[in-house]
Design an enzyme around this catalytic site. Structure first.
Site, short mmCIF file in Angstrom:
data_model
loop_
_atom_site.label_atom_id
_atom_site.label_comp_id
_atom_site.label_asym_id
_atom_site.label_seq_id
_atom_site.Cartn_x
_atom_site.Cartn_y
_atom_site.Cartn_z
N TRP A 112 2.57 1.54 -3.43
CA TRP A 112 1.60 1.89 -4.47
C TRP A 112 1.55 3.40 -4.67
O TRP A 112 1.34 3.88 -5.79
CB TRP A 112 0.21 1.38 -4.07
CG TRP A 112 -0.88 1.75 -5.03
CD1 TRP A 112 -1.30 1.06 -6.12
CD2 TRP A 112 -1.72 2.93 -4.97
NE1 TRP A 112 -2.34 1.71 -6.75
CE2 TRP A 112 -2.61 2.86 -6.07
CE3 TRP A 112 -1.80 4.01 -4.11
CZ2 TRP A 112 -3.57 3.85 -6.30
CZ3 TRP A 112 -2.75 5.00 -4.35
CH2 TRP A 112 -3.62 4.90 -5.44
N HIS A 113 1.78 4.16 -3.62
CA HIS A 113 1.65 5.61 -3.71
C HIS A 113 2.77 6.26 -4.50
O HIS A 113 2.60 7.39 -4.99
CB HIS A 113 1.59 6.22 -2.30
CG HIS A 113 0.29 6.03 -1.61
ND1 HIS A 113 0.01 4.92 -0.84
CD2 HIS A 113 -0.84 6.77 -1.60
CE1 HIS A 113 -1.23 5.01 -0.37
NE2 HIS A 113 -1.77 6.11 -0.81
N GLY A 114 3.90 5.61 -4.64
CA GLY A 114 4.95 6.24 -5.42
C GLY A 114 6.29 5.55 -5.28
O GLY A 114 6.52 4.76 -4.36
N PHE A 138 -0.25 9.80 -8.37
CA PHE A 138 -0.13 8.38 -8.01
C PHE A 138 -0.80 7.49 -9.05
O PHE A 138 -0.77 6.30 -8.94
CB PHE A 138 -0.77 8.13 -6.63
CG PHE A 138 -0.18 9.03 -5.55
CD1 PHE A 138 1.18 9.23 -5.48
CD2 PHE A 138 -1.01 9.65 -4.64
CE1 PHE A 138 1.72 10.05 -4.50
CE2 PHE A 138 -0.47 10.46 -3.65
CZ PHE A 138 0.90 10.66 -3.58
N SER A 142 0.83 -1.20 0.00
CA SER A 142 0.00 0.00 0.00
C SER A 142 0.86 1.25 0.00
O SER A 142 0.58 2.23 -0.72
CB SER A 142 -0.92 0.00 1.22
OG SER A 142 -1.69 1.19 1.27
#
Length: 476
Positions: A323-325, A476, A320
């Protein structure tokens, strides 16, 4: 084309009128029109990446039928789709991250590699529409749904313009039935959608953008401010990112509802959470539930030993965060939230707060205030990594924050902005049992007062409009 820009204020009313008055004969007309509109909406950001979106759509549409019709090679087709989708996501979003870290590792051991990096732009919404496609393929593989026969219907599921660039991350089991059923104009849903759009714009323009001015000032110059001001910066960033992202989701849900389509709720008043587990059930719900259903449960979920359960939770939080960057700051952000969650998991307290907060006596009020405040502060501190450009910047921010100047009065104390935040929280608190804060708020007021209230919110939007801050989750 951004939801908070004047272009969208002309674009959507035109789409709304054409949709209900010219393309309302049957569901095929409705879907084809919305698909063309969605492709146009996406092309307004960068038309070149429209071909990538089309490739992703055609790939997963075709492979879903291969999986459904295959007797012996279902798993091969599934993994082929997963690998191709993740490879595209990896090349555009993570390739340079791995190249740079590989180069730094070799340099640490004395090598001097001559490495190159890709000069590419991150396609808007790629993380969201990739996860749309993956959930569809996996659900077909697990026989939860049958593959869609109409390419138009499937294309609209992936690229429906309200959710295309920043979610919510939809499921085929939820959205496709709405797409495949003819929609009829509903005045009450239209008005309800307008209220949610209005509240979303208030969140974005009045709350998030107002906080952003001070957040940027503090995070860009942390060495110039006291520890107390840095705490203020972290708090304001929490309200910025909530107003920004949940504001986008509110506009997306309201827009879709006006077109007769219901999207998944993405936020459920997360800042009234009493522990970190409740927070993650209420924050970016579509992403949290995606990782739960397609990563956590397949890994074994809560079955198995305690260590296996901890491992599964660890994997979800790390994925998680990543996933954001493509930055170690997001990885650390995920790890910190795992550490927050771990005591609740070990002591089986992670499902203690499943209902909305509703204190009913003085003792429960005091306990709730402490729980909500401490959870909010933990989240805000973790987000220093989320907001910082590098791990070094975040560590320097913390070092400066936890200095003796922490106990001084902050140099930056935006009373007006904090006043708006307080009023915003009051309205959110009153409407915390609803889908969004304005769903029933003021509905029992006399009509002139209720309309006057909406006009005040609209005037605030125009008053604060003009600050050029794009939605944070577009990156994102």
């Amino acid at each position: 084309m951004l939801f908070n820009k004047i272009e969208f204020a002309f674009f959507f009313p035109l789409v709304f009128l054409l949709y209900w008055y010219l393309f309302n004969k049957n569901v095929k007309q409705q879907n084809l029109f919305l698909l063309v509109v969605s492709f146009f909406f996406f092309a307004c950001f960068d038309w070149r990446f429209l071909f990538l979106l089309l490739f992703s759509i055609i790939l997963d549409f075709s492979i879903a039928h291969k999986i459904y019709n295959s007797k012996h090679h279902k798993k091969r087709w599934l993994w082929f789709s997963i690998l191709v989708n993740l490879c595209f996501l990896g090349v555009f979003k993570y390739c340079n991250f791995f190249i740079d870290n590989f180069s730094e590792t070799l340099s640490f051991f004395g090598f001097k590699p001559n490495v190159w990096s890709l000069q590419i732009i991150l396609p808007v919404g790629i993380s969201f529409y990739t996860f749309h496609g993956l959930s569809y393929i996996i659900d077909v593989y697990k026989s939860k749904i049958k593959p869609v026969e109409s390419l138009v219907d499937y294309s609209l599921f992936v690229s429906f313009f309200p959710l295309l660039v920043a979610g919510p991350i939809e499921r085929a089991t939820h959205l496709l039935p709405h797409i495949q059923s003819k929609r009829h104009f509903d005045y009450s849903k239209t008005v309800d959608g307008l209220r949610q759009i209005l509240w979303g714009l208030v969140k974005k323009i009045v709350i998030a953008d107002s906080c952003a001015t001070y957040v940027n000032l503090i995070f860009d110059n942390p060495d110039e401010y006291s520890g107390s001001s840095l705490v203020m910066g972290a708090i304001l960033f929490s309200f910025q990112i909530y107003g920004d992202f949940s504001g986008y989701s509110d506009i997306a849900l309201g827009t879709a509802r006006m077109l007769g389509i219901e999207l998944l709720q993405n936020f459920s008043f997360p800042y009234f959470s009493r522990d970190i587990a409740e927070f993650w059930r209420r924050w970016h719900i579509s992403l949290s539930s995606w990782f739960r259903d397609y990563v956590y449960i397949p890994l074994g979920g809560s079955r198995g030993s305690k260590w296996q359960n901890i491992r599964n939770v660890f994997v979800v939080f790390m994925l998680s965060g990543f996933w954001h960057g493509a930055n170690w700051t997001f990885v650390i952000y995920g790890f910190i939230n795992f550490l927050y969650f771990l005591p609740l998991l070990l002591f089986r307290k992670n499902r203690d707060n499943l209902t909305i907060v509703n204190p009913n006596n003085l003792k429960s009020i005091l306990i709730t205030i402490f729980q909500v405040f401490s959870t909010f502060m933990l989240v805000s501190l973790a987000r220093v990594f989320f907001r910082s450009q590098s791990v070094g910047d975040a560590m320097m921010y913390f070092k400066r924050m936890f200095s003796s100047s922490l106990f001084t009065f902050p140099e930056i104390f935006p009373k007006t902005v904090l006043g708006y935040v307080f009023l915003f929280l009051c309205i959110e608190w009153i409407g915390r049992n609803d889908l969004f804060a304005l769903e029933k708020f003021a509905m029992n007021w006399k009509k002139p007062y209720r309309i006057a209230f909406y006009y005040v919110l609209t005037l605030l939007i125009f008053y604060f409009y003009g600050q050029d801050y794009q939605f944070l989750y577009f990156q994102f």
